[in-house]
Design an enzyme around this catalytic site. Structure first.
Site, PDB file in Angstrom:
ATOM      1  N   GLY A 156       0.859  -1.200   0.000  1.00  0.00           N
ATOM      2  CA  GLY A 156       0.000   0.000   0.000  1.00  0.00           C
ATOM      3  C   GLY A 156       0.880   1.229   0.000  1.00  0.00           C
ATOM      4  O   GLY A 156       2.046   1.175  -0.410  1.00  0.00           O
ATOM      5  N   ARG A 241       1.769  -3.532  12.631  1.00  0.00           N
ATOM      6  CA  ARG A 241       1.110  -3.782  13.908  1.00  0.00           C
ATOM      7  C   ARG A 241       1.781  -4.980  14.554  1.00  0.00           C
ATOM      8  O   ARG A 241       2.132  -5.951  13.869  1.00  0.00           O
ATOM      9  CB  ARG A 241      -0.386  -4.075  13.718  1.00  0.00           C
ATOM     10  CG  ARG A 241      -1.240  -2.860  13.529  1.00  0.00           C
ATOM     11  CD  ARG A 241      -1.308  -2.002  14.815  1.00  0.00           C
ATOM     12  NE  ARG A 241      -2.123  -0.810  14.634  1.00  0.00           N
ATOM     13  CZ  ARG A 241      -1.635   0.396  14.296  1.00  0.00           C
ATOM     14  NH1 ARG A 241      -0.341   0.565  14.095  1.00  0.00           N
ATOM     15  NH2 ARG A 241      -2.437   1.438  14.181  1.00  0.00           N
ATOM     16  N   GLU A 270       1.162  -3.461  23.390  1.00  0.00           N
ATOM     17  CA  GLU A 270       1.831  -2.202  23.769  1.00  0.00           C
ATOM     18  C   GLU A 270       1.197  -1.587  25.018  1.00  0.00           C
ATOM     19  O   GLU A 270      -0.027  -1.649  25.145  1.00  0.00           O
ATOM     20  CB  GLU A 270       1.754  -1.210  22.612  1.00  0.00           C
ATOM     21  CG  GLU A 270       2.562  -1.695  21.428  1.00  0.00           C
ATOM     22  CD  GLU A 270       2.462  -0.766  20.215  1.00  0.00           C
ATOM     23  OE1 GLU A 270       1.925   0.352  20.343  1.00  0.00           O
ATOM     24  OE2 GLU A 270       2.927  -1.170  19.148  1.00  0.00           O
ATOM     25  N   HIS A 288       6.953   2.624  19.171  1.00  0.00           N
ATOM     26  CA  HIS A 288       5.895   3.030  18.213  1.00  0.00           C
ATOM     27  C   HIS A 288       6.070   4.491  17.771  1.00  0.00           C
ATOM     28  O   HIS A 288       5.195   5.331  17.983  1.00  0.00           O
ATOM     29  CB  HIS A 288       4.509   2.799  18.822  1.00  0.00           C
ATOM     30  CG  HIS A 288       3.432   2.623  17.789  1.00  0.00           C
ATOM     31  ND1 HIS A 288       2.344   1.797  17.965  1.00  0.00           N
ATOM     32  CD2 HIS A 288       3.268   3.162  16.552  1.00  0.00           C
ATOM     33  CE1 HIS A 288       1.561   1.847  16.904  1.00  0.00           C
ATOM     34  NE2 HIS A 288       2.107   2.680  16.017  1.00  0.00           N
TER      35      HIS A 288
HETATM   36  C1  DGY Z   1      -1.266   4.584  12.912  1.00  0.00           C
HETATM   37  O1  DGY Z   1      -1.661   5.699  12.577  1.00  0.00           O
HETATM   38  O2  DGY Z   1      -1.953   3.593  12.798  1.00  0.00           O
HETATM   39  C2  DGY Z   1       0.124   4.492  13.426  1.00  0.00           C
HETATM   40  O3  DGY Z   1       0.431   3.255  13.920  1.00  0.00           O
HETATM   41  C3  DGY Z   1       0.403   5.572  14.450  1.00  0.00           C
HETATM   42  O4  DGY Z   1       1.766   5.838  14.327  1.00  0.00           O
END
Ligand code: DGY
Length: 322
Positions: A156, A241, A270, A288
């Site tokens: 993507g 993720r 997390e 993150h």
């Molecule tokens: C999101 O926007 O999903 C990211 O993981 C935040 O950094």
């Protein structure tokens, strides 16, 4: 006319909070203390718009039968923390913030790739601990990046941005897996080859970078079997993720030399990071940070503002998920 009542679950960039406060009857979280499940439920019951972020959890059971909320404006592109089906059933729209965090997330993925290959985390730890004995031909030898093959899982926006950096910046060959066919000017310019399976990418790549969504559909996508398909000399990079990777299987693979190293910006639970991953020298671990730049965080917040503004004006919502 009464302004819509909006509640924000965490502290946001000041510039965005100011616009929210001007346009809406806004309740901010100045103390930045994460909401409990009870507080999120109460927010859905009492506010017209709830603005959560990726660290909040909105499973089906948190949605009241008759919510006041008509829109959830998520601060973040990933929305696997929200049960969008439950929201839809109650007539609540959900939006996210695509596009504006593409470059910064790809930058962090590239930083992880370079750091784990060239052992910069280890090197910095050694130097700061006063343990560096000086230059020598065999000191802290890493893996060369330039000219290697990168395998992208999920081509993507962010996957492509990572591939661009790898190809045009570091002369890397690009192979990728994506569920639907991707054949556009950008992938052709990189001579990126779409392979028929994840396994094929894992077998060819020197660096595997994950850019697919989290949630049920991709949970433990990278498991022991798939880690076993990677080269022993290969590295895994995850800025997508945490739940996409089976963390126990990854720790096994790293401890046993099944793969050479991993660079991780995201974790399944997390802020908990498995102790086994922390103990390893061949991991680079970040809290993150993918989208954590001033420009991007403000842009993410302004996307939420645009989404809920359009919603309350009865106009098409730019980033509607459901
Ligand atoms: C999101 O926007 O999903 C990211 O993981 C935040 O950094």
């Amino acid at each position: 006319m009464m302004k819509p009542r909006v509640i924000v679950t965490r502290k946001w960039p000041a510039a965005v909070e100011q616009v929210l406060a001007e346009r809406f009857d806004t309740t901010l979280n100045a103390g930045d203390i994460p909401f409990t499940a009870t507080q999120i439920k109460a927010a859905l019951l009492n506010f017209d718009a709830v603005l959560p972020t990726v660290s909040d959890k909105l499973p089906a059971e948190i949605f009241p039968e008759q919510p006041q909320a008509r829109i959830i404006g998520n601060f973040g592109v990933g929305f696997s923390h929200i049960d969008t089906e439950a929201a839809k059933q109650r007539g609540i729209a959900v939006t996210n913030t695509p596009g504006v965090l593409t470059d910064c997330t790809a930058d962090i993925a590239m930083s992880l790739l370079l750091a784990v290959a060239r052992r910069t985390g280890e090197g910095e730890r050694q130097l700061r601990a006063g343990e560096w004995k000086g230059w020598c031909p065999t000191h802290m030898i890493g893996a060369k990046v330039t000219g290697k093959t990168i395998g992208i899982i999920g081509m993507g926006r962010i996957g492509k941005a990572m591939a661009r950096r790898a190809h045009f910046g570091f002369g890397m060959k690009v192979v990728f897996f994506n569920r639907s066919r991707v054949d556009d000017e950008e992938t052709r310019a990189m001579e990126a080859a779409q392979l028929p399976s994840i396994e094929a990418v894992l077998e060819q790549a020197d660096f595997v970078s994950l850019h697919c969504p989290g949630g049920a559909e991709n949970r433990n996508l990278i498991n022991a079997e798939r880690l076993g398909r990677m080269k022993n000399s290969a590295f895994l990079i995850n800025t997508a993720r945490g739940d996409v990777v089976d963390e126990g299987a990854l720790a096994d693979a790293l401890e046993n030399g099944v793969i050479a190293g991993a660079g991780l910006d995201v974790f399944a639970q997390e802020p908990h990071v498995p102790e086994r991953l922390i103990r390893l020298e061949n991991t680079v671990l970040l809290p993150h940070l993918g989208s954590a730049t001033e420009e991007t965080r403000v842009a993410m917040g302004m996307k939420v503002v645009d989404n809920i503004t359009a919603f309350f004006a009865g106009e098409p919502i730019p980033d509607r998920v459901v």
